[in-house]
Every structure is written in C-alpha cells, then in structure tokens.
Design an enzyme around this catalytic site. Sequence first.
Site, PDB file in Angstrom:
ATOM      1  N   HIS A 153       0.863  -1.184   0.000  1.00 35.55           N
ATOM      2  CA  HIS A 153       0.000   0.000   0.000  1.00 35.55           C
ATOM      3  C   HIS A 153       0.897   1.231   0.000  1.00 35.55           C
ATOM      4  CE1 HIS A 153      -3.154   2.677   2.080  1.00 35.55           C
ATOM      5  NE2 HIS A 153      -3.537   2.485   0.839  1.00 35.55           N
ATOM      6  N   HIS A 158     -12.727   8.266   1.506  1.00 38.96           N
ATOM      7  CA  HIS A 158     -11.441   8.355   2.201  1.00 38.96           C
ATOM      8  C   HIS A 158     -10.446   9.094   1.321  1.00 38.96           C
ATOM      9  CE1 HIS A 158     -10.269   5.009  -0.422  1.00 38.96           C
ATOM     10  NE2 HIS A 158      -9.016   5.161  -0.031  1.00 38.96           N
ATOM     11  N   HIS A 169      -6.661   8.738  -0.015  1.00 42.68           N
ATOM     12  CA  HIS A 169      -5.412   7.971  -0.120  1.00 42.68           C
ATOM     13  C   HIS A 169      -4.354   9.004  -0.487  1.00 42.68           C
ATOM     14  CE1 HIS A 169      -2.762   4.579  -1.714  1.00 42.68           C
ATOM     15  NE2 HIS A 169      -2.250   5.644  -2.318  1.00 42.68           N
ATOM     16  N   ASP A 177      -4.318   5.774   4.080  1.00 38.69           N
ATOM     17  CA  ASP A 177      -5.751   6.006   3.919  1.00 38.69           C
ATOM     18  C   ASP A 177      -6.314   6.642   5.177  1.00 38.69           C
ATOM     19  OD1 ASP A 177      -5.569   4.822   1.467  1.00 38.69           O
ATOM     20  OD2 ASP A 177      -6.719   3.033   1.995  1.00 38.69           O
TER      21      ASP A 177
END
Length: 191
Positions: free
Chosen positions: A30, A113, A115, A34
């Site tokens: 990732h 959200h 990112h 987030d």
Amino acid sequence: MIRFRHNPCNSERITVKFGYDKDYINDSFHNGLDIGALTPGVEGDELYAVDDGIIKSVRLNSSTAGNYIILECEKYTARYLHMQKTTVSVGQKIKVGNIIGYMGSTGISTGPHLHLEIKTCKFDDKDYWKKDISGKYIKAVDPESLLLKEHWAEKHFINLNRKGITIYERRFDDPITRGELFALLDRVSTN
Ligand SMILES: [Zn+2]
C-alpha cells in the site's frame, strides 16, 4: 525530518496504513496512507495542501485512482486520490492549507477516504512512477510520519503548561482509545 506544514484533512481516522496491511486488498504494498471521512460514509470533507506547491497533474475518472491531483512541493510531491471533486488546475500555485478538493470515493474505493501518497522526488523525476518488485514506489515514504499529530493531541488534551513544562491532560469528553493515546503521546514534544 520532513513534516507537513498542514494536515491533509481534518479526520484522524487512519483506515489503512502505508506498507503491508492485513486490511489491504491482495496483500499488496500500500503506497499511501488512507484516512477515512470525518463521518464514516459521508463524502465532502475538505482536503488541504500539506505545503506550498504547484499543481502538476489533475486527472479525472482514473479507473483505479478515481479523481486525483498531484501537488509538487519543495521537499516532496503529494498525490491525493479518490477525490469527490477538485478545485484546482494544472500549473496553479497553491499555498499551504488551501483547499485543493474534497474527499470522495472515486476509483477503486470502499468508502469516502483520502489515499495520500508522498514521494521524495519531483513529478518529472524518472523515478516518480517506478516501483520495486514488491510493488512499492521506490520514492514513496510513509505519509503518517509527516502528519502533525501534535495538532490532534491538542484536540484531545488540555495543555496544562506547568512551570514551562508541557503537560497534556486528557479532555473529559474524549472517547480516545488507549492505543490512540500512546500513539499521540509518542508524537507530543515534552520540551
Ligand atoms: Zn489507499
């Protein structure tokens, strides 16, 4: 150590950390952090410029990243993904703390959200989009390490400031968890 000069949004609710996270799809790397909406499920939280910079890219309707913008600052370049909408255009100069758009759930996303991706190079650097074998952008760093968590601490704690010593006391009405408390105290300066 590089730090943001303004947090990217008002929410403190980190939903997926940078790196390998058990909650992240396919066990892949990732590349960002987030942060969920202030009210879970509700779009439209303001997104702020983390530093002075210039808008290098505005991309709408990417199948994976949704609506995103790239803000190049002096020490790093920030990419904000899954935006509901943006208010900026390419080439625009941005001041720290300016609203650059609103939190959404565009592209591959399970709910509103932000990112946020931070890379320690310029947007036109040849390594900007380059990934290593694990899927990590080679210039990516953990945005959580740049957050201004003392701002969060001041929301949760009263600074008693006794005899020049910074002492934080928890606010009575605050439902902060033990884990969050230690994460915050870890960041709070005890000058
Ligand atoms: Zn993400």
